[in-house]
Enzyme design. Structure first.
Site, PDB file in Angstrom:
ATOM      1  CG  ASN A 187      -1.967   1.069   1.185  1.00  0.00           C
ATOM      2  OD1 ASN A 187      -1.871   2.006   0.412  1.00  0.00           O
ATOM      3  ND2 ASN A 187      -2.980   0.957   2.024  1.00  0.00           N
ATOM      4  CG  ASP A 188       1.793   2.895   3.689  1.00  0.00           C
ATOM      5  OD1 ASP A 188       0.735   3.479   3.415  1.00  0.00           O
ATOM      6  OD2 ASP A 188       2.009   2.324   4.762  1.00  0.00           O
ATOM      7  CB  VAL A 189       5.920   0.500  -1.167  1.00  0.00           C
ATOM      8  CG1 VAL A 189       6.561   0.297   0.183  1.00  0.00           C
ATOM      9  CG2 VAL A 189       5.098  -0.693  -1.583  1.00  0.00           C
ATOM     10  CB  ALA A 209       2.116   5.055   6.732  1.00  0.00           C
TER      11      ALA A 209
END
Lengths: 102, 461
Positions: free
Chosen positions: B386-388, B427
């Site tokens: 997700n965050d990456v 995050a």
């Protein structure tokens, strides 16, 4: 001040080792690929398990009737061994995964 | 003569540590390097026992052997049985054990050196650092485990922690200065150090845990080195300092890979203070896709890139993903994997997981190598990441992950995101990628939906 100079004089070999090892540590890690960060951290984790040697020395120099010290020392040796054995075995398992690719 | 041999063995052990660590930083030699260091460690432990001067009671020997035997069995079994996904927290756990070992040494040795201010300084330093490393690692372990979900922050926690840290230092210095032999002071310092370890790690977000573990790792190394100083034991000193120094550098390298300065990791609020922003984050319609439609889409693609994330690891989907890769390759689809430096919970974690399911090493591409390839890619399959892949890292300066390098999956012709739900990632921030036109969501547990996808692909033949 005199204390510090005395300290340095008595321990100068040890201080040499400390300074040199700091540089060795930095050099050795140098250009490590991100892929190997986790195994490397895990391997370093196992190596600092060398603290178990201190726990063993502590035990060997404890009087047999000092039960508190013996008890704490035994726990320390156990925990240190756990760090060493677990650390090396888990690192080995991680690296096993890399090797299988061939 | 006895002593000479002892020192030679300690010297050789130190050399195996250095060589072992050096070899660990190269994929080809890593496994042998680890074994080499292990041999050196065993030699050092045996030497410490065998070359002891003076009489030692059999009770002491018995206890030592029992503790080593028990530690070996427990350590071995735990390390052998752990699932590869749980590995980062296990490293943290073992690290904590080493820290506790160093702390206990300090606790016991204190009495023997009262009046010798230099030795007392070394003992207290080792004890404090060991204790901080112990409780800190336990908190990191609990966080990675999911036992502690969120970053817990007391009001003004930065100031509070800094005051406690200074307090620890002053208190320890005062103990050295006065040459006190009081047990009460020793235990107060011990308890305060344990407490600081907890407070130090508690406010740090889960995404930063790898960096924290690496930092605590070098702390334990330092604690071991103080022990070496106390006993005049060179192998403890070299091993400890080596890890302390290499660990610190490794911590900085990891920070760089995540584009997060160490200062921000420790003092910064990752995912906090931005809750307002995320609530007002991107909204809109998401397009959903089912396994059967996706199977057709993949079947007619030329180039597919898989972006694996922690979700894949949690769902244990690494074997299914390999199966998917094999099927697609048979149909002439080019498949590769895009590995973000912090994919999973630790740098390199994802590589280990995929290697476990026999994915070829060459297919795992690092971020900088694969980013230009997305533009020529038909389908990107994001599995549990997700965050990456969050474009906010590039476009939204107010985002907590702004500046973190990401995988440019948005450049591909189509982007399929597999997630269990629309919940934000680690995050704790929304991802506008999910609302893009080119994006389709494939909801469900990674292992389950990917198995369905593989079945659909087989049926297409």
């Amino acid at each position: 001040m005199n204390d510090l100079i005395e300290f340095f004089t008595i321990n100068k070999e040890m201080i040499f080792i400390v300074i040199l090892m700091i540089f060795v540590g930095v050099e050795v890690i140098g250009k490590v690929p991100a892929v190997l960060h986790t195994p490397l951290m895990s391997g370093a984790n196992a190596i600092h398990g060398v603290v178990v040697v201190g726990a063993i020395l502590l035990m060997l120099n404890t009087q047999p009737d000092n039960y508190l010290a013996l008890g704490l020392g035994t726990v320390a040796v156990f925990l240190g061994t756990l760090n060493v054995v677990g650390g090396f075995v888990v690192t080995d398992r991680m690296l096993e995964m890399f090797k299988k690719k061939k | 003569m006895h002593l000479d041999i002892q020192h030679i063995i300690y010297l050789l052990s130190s050399v195996t540590f250095i060589l072992g660590l050096k070899m660990l930083s190269n994929a080809k030699t890593a496994k042998n390097g680890n074994s080499l260091a292990a041999v050196g460690m065993i030699a050092a432990m045996i030497t410490a026992i065998v070359f002891q001067e003076g009489a030692v009671s059999s009770l002491v020997y018995g206890l030592i052997f029992a503790a080593i035997a028990l530690g070996t069995v427990v350590g071995w079994l735990t390390a052998k049985r752990v699932q590869m996904t749980k590995m980062p927290e296990l490293v943290s756990l073992f690290n904590g054990m080493g820290g506790a070992c160093a702390a206990l040494i300090g606790l016991v040795e204190f009495h023997h050196y009262v009046g010798d201010s230099m030795s007392i300084s070394v003992i207290l330093a080792g004890m404090v650092i060991g204790s901080v490393s112990f409780t800190g690692s336990m908190i990191a372990w609990a966080k990675l485990n999911g036992k502690i979900k969120n970053a817990i922050r007391f009001p003004k926690y930065n100031i509070l922690n800094t005051i406690i840290l200074i307090g620890l230092f002053v208190y320890a210095a005062w103990m050295v200065w006065t040459g006190t032999g009081s047990e009460m002071h020793l235990y107060v310092l011990f308890a305060a150090a344990l407490g600081y370890g907890i407070l130090f790690v508690l406010p740090i977000g889960g995404a930063d845990m790898p960096v924290v573990i690496s930092l605590l790792n070098s702390f334990t190394g330092l604690a071991a080195a103080f022990g070496g100083f106390l006993y005049g034991n060179q192998v403890m000193l070299t091993g400890g300092i080596l890890v302390g120094s290499a660990g610190t550098l490794l911590t900085l390298v990891m920070c760089k890979a995540m584009n997060r300065p160490l200062f921000n990791v420790i003092f910064g609020a990752f995912g906090a203070g931005t809750t307002a922003a995320s609530e007002a984050g991107p909204q809109g319609n998401v397009k959903e896709v089912g396994p059967s439609d996706l199977a057709v889409q993949l079947n007619y693609s030329k180039k597919v890139i898989i972006v694996p994330g922690y979700g894949l690891a949690v769902a244990q989907a690494q074997h299914v993903i390999k199966e998917l890769e094999t099927i697609l390759e048979e149909r002439g689809v080019e498949v590769s994997y895009a590995i973000h430096p912090v994919a999973g919970r630790m740098p390199g974690h994802m590589n280990v997981l995929l290697a476990e399911s026999n994915v070829e090493y060459d297919k795992l591409k690092e971020m900088d190598d694969i980013n230009p390839e997305f533009a020529q890619t038909d389908v990107v399959l994001v599995v549990g990441a997700n965050d990456v892949v969050n474009p906010a890292a590039k476009t939204d300066p107010s985002s907590p992950i702004y500046g973190m390098p990401i995988l440019d999956v948005e450049n591909a012709k189509a982007c399929i995101v597999n997630k269990r739900s629309m919940k934000p990632g680690y995050a704790g921030i929304e991802n506008e990628l999910f609302f893009r036109d080119k994006t389709q969501m494939l909801f469900g547990d990674a292992k389950k939906v990917l198995s369905e996808l593989v079945a659909e692909l087989k049926a297409l033949d």
